[in-house]
Design an enzyme around this catalytic site. Structure first.
Site, PDB file in Angstrom:
ATOM      1  N   SER A  47     -48.341 -48.136 -19.385  1.00 30.36           N
ATOM      2  CA  SER A  47     -48.087 -47.562 -17.883  1.00 30.36           C
ATOM      3  C   SER A  47     -48.128 -46.191 -17.740  1.00 30.36           C
ATOM      4  CB  SER A  47     -46.569 -48.436 -17.755  1.00 30.36           C
ATOM      5  OG  SER A  47     -46.092 -48.248 -16.553  1.00 30.36           O
TER       6      SER A  47
ATOM      7  N   SER B  16     -45.747 -50.302 -11.536  1.00 34.53           N
ATOM      8  CA  SER B  16     -44.402 -50.303 -11.699  1.00 34.53           C
ATOM      9  C   SER B  16     -44.002 -49.619 -12.783  1.00 34.53           C
ATOM     10  CB  SER B  16     -43.616 -51.441 -11.262  1.00 34.53           C
ATOM     11  OG  SER B  16     -42.107 -51.238 -11.546  1.00 34.53           O
ATOM     12  N   GLU B  17     -43.632 -48.382 -13.249  1.00 32.22           N
ATOM     13  CA  GLU B  17     -43.382 -47.953 -14.467  1.00 32.22           C
ATOM     14  C   GLU B  17     -42.996 -49.005 -15.789  1.00 32.22           C
ATOM     15  OE1 GLU B  17     -42.012 -46.702 -11.694  1.00 32.22           O
ATOM     16  OE2 GLU B  17     -41.260 -44.760 -12.088  1.00 32.22           O
ATOM     17  N   ASN B  18     -42.115 -50.094 -15.320  1.00 34.53           N
ATOM     18  CA  ASN B  18     -41.678 -50.919 -16.484  1.00 34.53           C
ATOM     19  C   ASN B  18     -42.984 -51.754 -16.909  1.00 34.53           C
ATOM     20  OD1 ASN B  18     -41.563 -52.197 -13.894  1.00 34.53           O
ATOM     21  ND2 ASN B  18     -40.213 -53.628 -14.635  1.00 34.53           N
ATOM     22  N   GLY B  19     -44.273 -51.656 -16.412  1.00 34.76           N
ATOM     23  CA  GLY B  19     -45.417 -52.346 -17.173  1.00 34.76           C
ATOM     24  C   GLY B  19     -46.004 -53.376 -16.070  1.00 34.76           C
TER      25      GLY B  19
END
Lengths: 229, 221
Positions: free
Chosen positions: B92, B50-53
């Site tokens: 990320s 997930s892009e948010n880490g």
């Protein structure tokens, strides 16, 4: 050395009109809500925000929408300015359509890397992200190994506002779950970094192996408690 | 022309699941692609990025499981799978831009016959969100677009995209309610049709000429 401030209002004492400010957070997690509210009270104007988003209404309260609504923001640098569905119109979207706020739209990975580079002393870098799209318009282009790339510049700020889970008195920070997001890289990219922290502990209490943001990057700390700002 | 319905959104997601392999690191876009996470077969290890880490998030959280600090990039409260980990946004996107993600499944507004993708802005709105899409299309090893074949009866698979682009020549495979189409140097190859849908019906709602695969078959779900 004393990095502790008794309140968010005191911690933002020298933020002035026209400041360029980074805000951590992704969707509703990891947002420095208490500092945003202090900026709203302070009433600084014409600020430029650098953040993943432009503030929308959330289940958990304050976001950048507060500063946008109050007309304190002149320009926003973001990767995700509006919700995917156009059903609700955020304060940003309304002001943007009225031509009252500027937007620099940046792919999220390029945004993160521009911030990281500023913190690491790298003035610019090349990336294929955005080639052939509006993001590439007007940017210097160069080929590497047969791949066209854009030149992207580092992005720095006057202030970075973070939200962390725990911090110690020297400014070492740890985050909780998806609250990390942009916070650690923004910590490195500003002249003054201010963290609101759920709990501040004496130096020596955090596991040195577990520290995510080393204290050298953090100049001011305010304890704000858990939950809503 | 009679309306051809084809698969539901859930069934499109189920067809995309057939493209997963054990050990894949996968990034799912917001919307229809997110549904893929509901159908990962038991016994197959697929790690969701997930892009948010976050690596290794699990299913969507039920009310009593909600942790306010735990969301995926679509803003949904999620659970953690065993072995999950957290990292910041630059790490990320090092995963994404550095070619470490095996597959991304994204939504689409338009895909061209050359594999150009437009998926971040409807021009009439005047503003849109890029998020991680432009990084994913250039960085992931494989790009699948999961979408409805048409929008209000108009083809979404077009000769040239008229909406603002996300990337040029980036799409590998298109999975819709009607068909599975591979993007090749020769053009778009129709590989599979949805149950009770014909190749002619797919062509009728697709702007560029489709190459019919010699192995054309009905989708297995």
């Amino acid at each position: 050395m004393n990095k502790l401030y008794p309140s968010t209002d005191e911690a933002v004492f020298d933020v002035s009109d026209g400041a360029v400010i980074m805000f951590g957070g992704f969707a509703e997690v990891g947002i420095p809500r208490a500092i945003i509210e202090a900026l709203a009270r302070k009433g600084v104007r014409d600020i430029t925000t650098i953040a993943n988003e432009c503030g929308v209404g959330f289940r958990q309260g304050t976001s950048l929408a507060l500063l946008v609504e109050r007309g304190q923001v002149r320009r926003m640098v973001a990767s995700y300015p509006v919700a995917a569905s156009g059903q609700t119109v955020s304060p940003f979207e309304r002001l943007y359509r009225e031509g009252k706020i500027e937007l620099e739209l940046v792919p999220q990975g390029t945004l993160a890397e521009r911030i990281r580079c500023a913190g690491a002393g790298i003035p610019a870098f090349y990336t294929p992200t955005g080639v052939g799209t509006i993001v590439g318009e007007g940017k210097e282009v160069r080929e590497f190994d047969g791949r066209t790339c854009l030149l992207e510049r580092a992005l720095r700020a006057d202030f970075a506002f973070l939200r962390a889970h725990k911090g110690d008195t020297l400014g070492n920070l740890v985050y909780r779950r998806s609250g990390r997001n942009f916070n650690p890289i923004m910590a490195m990219a500003a002249r003054v970094t201010i963290a609101e922290v759920e709990e501040i502990v004496p130096a020596g209490e955090l596991d040195p192996e577990a520290v995510v943001t080393p204290g050298i990057f953090v100049h001011r700390l305010v304890q704000v408690g858990v939950g809503r700002a | 022309m009679t309306e051809v319905k084809g698969l539901t959104r859930e069934l499109i997601a189920l067809r995309v699941v057939k493209e997963l392999r054990d050990g894949f690191y996968v990034n799912l876009g917001i919307g229809l692609p997110t549904l893929v996470s509901n159908f990962i077969p038991p016994g197959m290890t697929v790690i969701l990025q997930s892009e948010n880490g976050m690596l290794g998030y699990g299913r969507i959280a039920e009310e009593r499981e909600i942790d306010p600090d735990l969301i995926n990039a679509g803003g949904q409260y999620v659970t953690l799978a065993p072995g999950a980990c957290f990292f910041h946004s630059a790490d990320s996107f090092a995963m994404i831009r550095g070619g470490h993600v095996d597959l991304t499944v994204l939504g689409g507004l338009q895909v061209s016959e050359k594999g150009d993708l437009a998926n971040w802005m409807v021009p009439q709105r005047g503003v849109g969100s890029i998020g991680g899409a432009m990084d994913l299309v250039y960085g992931a090893k494989r790009v699948i677009i999961a979408m409805e074949h048409t929008a209000k009866g108009q083809p979404r698979i077009v000769r040239e995209c008229t909406y603002p682009l996300t990337g040029r020549r980036v799409v590998n495979t298109i999975v819709t309610n009607l068909a599975v189409i591979e993007v090749t140097r020769q053009g778009l190859v129709l590989q599979e049709v949805a149950p009770s849908v014909t190749a002619e019906e797919v062509q009728a709602v697709t702007e560029p000429r489709l190459i019919i695969s010699p192995d054309l078959r009905e989708m297995e779900l």
